[in-house]
Design a protein around this motif. Sequence first.
Motif, PDB file in Angstrom:
ATOM      1  N   TYR A  74     -36.012 -30.810  38.357  1.00  0.00           N
ATOM      2  CA  TYR A  74     -35.111 -31.164  36.811  1.00  0.00           C
ATOM      3  C   TYR A  74     -34.132 -32.157  37.663  1.00  0.00           C
ATOM      4  O   TYR A  74     -33.502 -32.035  39.321  1.00  0.00           O
ATOM      5  CB  TYR A  74     -34.467 -30.363  36.328  1.00  0.00           C
ATOM      6  N   PRO A  75     -33.819 -33.769  36.699  1.00  0.00           N
ATOM      7  CA  PRO A  75     -34.204 -33.713  35.693  1.00  0.00           C
ATOM      8  C   PRO A  75     -35.437 -34.629  35.299  1.00  0.00           C
ATOM      9  O   PRO A  75     -35.626 -34.348  36.383  1.00  0.00           O
ATOM     10  CB  PRO A  75     -32.702 -34.401  35.120  1.00  0.00           C
ATOM     11  N   MET A  76     -36.596 -34.349  34.866  1.00  0.00           N
ATOM     12  CA  MET A  76     -37.831 -35.170  34.499  1.00  0.00           C
ATOM     13  C   MET A  76     -37.372 -35.585  33.074  1.00  0.00           C
ATOM     14  O   MET A  76     -36.881 -35.989  32.354  1.00  0.00           O
ATOM     15  CB  MET A  76     -38.064 -34.698  33.859  1.00  0.00           C
ATOM     16  N   GLY A  77     -37.933 -37.610  32.855  1.00  0.00           N
ATOM     17  CA  GLY A  77     -38.058 -37.803  31.893  1.00  0.00           C
ATOM     18  C   GLY A  77     -39.219 -38.613  31.995  1.00  0.00           C
ATOM     19  O   GLY A  77     -40.015 -38.918  32.563  1.00  0.00           O
ATOM     20  N   TRP A  78     -39.123 -39.835  30.798  1.00  0.00           N
ATOM     21  CA  TRP A  78     -40.365 -40.812  30.700  1.00  0.00           C
ATOM     22  C   TRP A  78     -39.685 -42.203  30.131  1.00  0.00           C
ATOM     23  O   TRP A  78     -37.894 -42.208  29.232  1.00  0.00           O
ATOM     24  CB  TRP A  78     -41.288 -40.397  29.013  1.00  0.00           C
ATOM     25  N   PHE A  79     -39.889 -42.600  30.618  1.00  0.00           N
ATOM     26  CA  PHE A  79     -39.518 -44.661  30.627  1.00  0.00           C
ATOM     27  C   PHE A  79     -40.603 -45.234  29.859  1.00  0.00           C
ATOM     28  O   PHE A  79     -42.161 -45.224  30.234  1.00  0.00           O
ATOM     29  CB  PHE A  79     -39.086 -44.615  31.893  1.00  0.00           C
ATOM     30  N   ARG A  80     -40.193 -46.733  30.208  1.00  0.00           N
ATOM     31  CA  ARG A  80     -41.298 -47.337  29.093  1.00  0.00           C
ATOM     32  C   ARG A  80     -41.260 -48.728  29.315  1.00  0.00           C
ATOM     33  O   ARG A  80     -39.862 -48.933  29.882  1.00  0.00           O
ATOM     34  CB  ARG A  80     -41.366 -47.468  27.414  1.00  0.00           C
TER      35      ARG A  80
ATOM     36  N   ALA B  89     -31.954 -45.500  37.582  1.00  0.00           N
ATOM     37  CA  ALA B  89     -31.618 -44.874  38.654  1.00  0.00           C
ATOM     38  C   ALA B  89     -31.169 -43.463  38.744  1.00  0.00           C
ATOM     39  O   ALA B  89     -30.829 -43.143  40.099  1.00  0.00           O
ATOM     40  CB  ALA B  89     -30.227 -45.888  39.099  1.00  0.00           C
ATOM     41  N   ALA B  90     -31.996 -42.701  38.242  1.00  0.00           N
ATOM     42  CA  ALA B  90     -31.282 -41.131  37.965  1.00  0.00           C
ATOM     43  C   ALA B  90     -32.017 -40.227  38.254  1.00  0.00           C
ATOM     44  O   ALA B  90     -32.590 -39.095  39.309  1.00  0.00           O
ATOM     45  CB  ALA B  90     -30.500 -40.286  36.841  1.00  0.00           C
ATOM     46  N   TYR B  91     -33.264 -41.238  39.127  1.00  0.00           N
ATOM     47  CA  TYR B  91     -34.694 -40.626  39.377  1.00  0.00           C
ATOM     48  C   TYR B  91     -35.033 -40.807  40.885  1.00  0.00           C
ATOM     49  O   TYR B  91     -34.984 -42.355  41.325  1.00  0.00           O
ATOM     50  CB  TYR B  91     -35.883 -40.751  38.580  1.00  0.00           C
ATOM     51  N   LYS B  92     -35.381 -39.282  41.612  1.00  0.00           N
ATOM     52  CA  LYS B  92     -36.047 -40.368  43.349  1.00  0.00           C
ATOM     53  C   LYS B  92     -37.787 -40.664  43.089  1.00  0.00           C
ATOM     54  O   LYS B  92     -38.604 -41.099  43.673  1.00  0.00           O
ATOM     55  CB  LYS B  92     -36.512 -39.292  44.200  1.00  0.00           C
TER      56      LYS B  92
ATOM     57  N   ASN C 243     -33.068 -29.418  32.385  1.00  0.00           N
ATOM     58  CA  ASN C 243     -33.123 -28.701  32.907  1.00  0.00           C
ATOM     59  C   ASN C 243     -34.125 -27.959  32.189  1.00  0.00           C
ATOM     60  O   ASN C 243     -34.173 -27.968  31.040  1.00  0.00           O
ATOM     61  CB  ASN C 243     -31.967 -27.806  33.567  1.00  0.00           C
ATOM     62  N   GLY C 244     -34.374 -26.421  32.783  1.00  0.00           N
ATOM     63  CA  GLY C 244     -35.419 -25.741  32.416  1.00  0.00           C
ATOM     64  C   GLY C 244     -34.866 -24.529  31.404  1.00  0.00           C
ATOM     65  O   GLY C 244     -35.733 -24.545  30.251  1.00  0.00           O
TER      66      GLY C 244
END
Length: 126
Positions: A32-38, A111-114, A53-54
Amino acid sequence: QVHLVESGGGSVQAGGSLRLSCANSVTTYSTYPMGWFRQAPGKEREGLAGIRNGGGGAVYADSVKGRFTISHDSAKNTLFLQLNSLKPEDTGMYYCAAVRANFDADILDSAAYKYWGQGTQVTVSS
């Protein structure tokens, strides 16, 4: 290393539904976190939905609020995005993302995600 694989995209008519899946290779620690993008052709990648988070804490972009639902099945290590009431403007490549890279970025900001998946195409016709 986190390996993400999206599936479930396709071509539907306006008003239809799809369920996208994002399989996560990690089973031993939280991603986490996890997300969807388009990302639509010629446009920047847009954050659609994210889970902090969980315990939940889902957030949505205004453009999809009430139509899309993000969820996570920890037993299956899979992130989902239910797409309902689809519109032609929902057409694009859909990506999932996981693991925070930048603690100053909102979870609807790329930018939040690796780690990122390769994407799955959604096409909505009128």
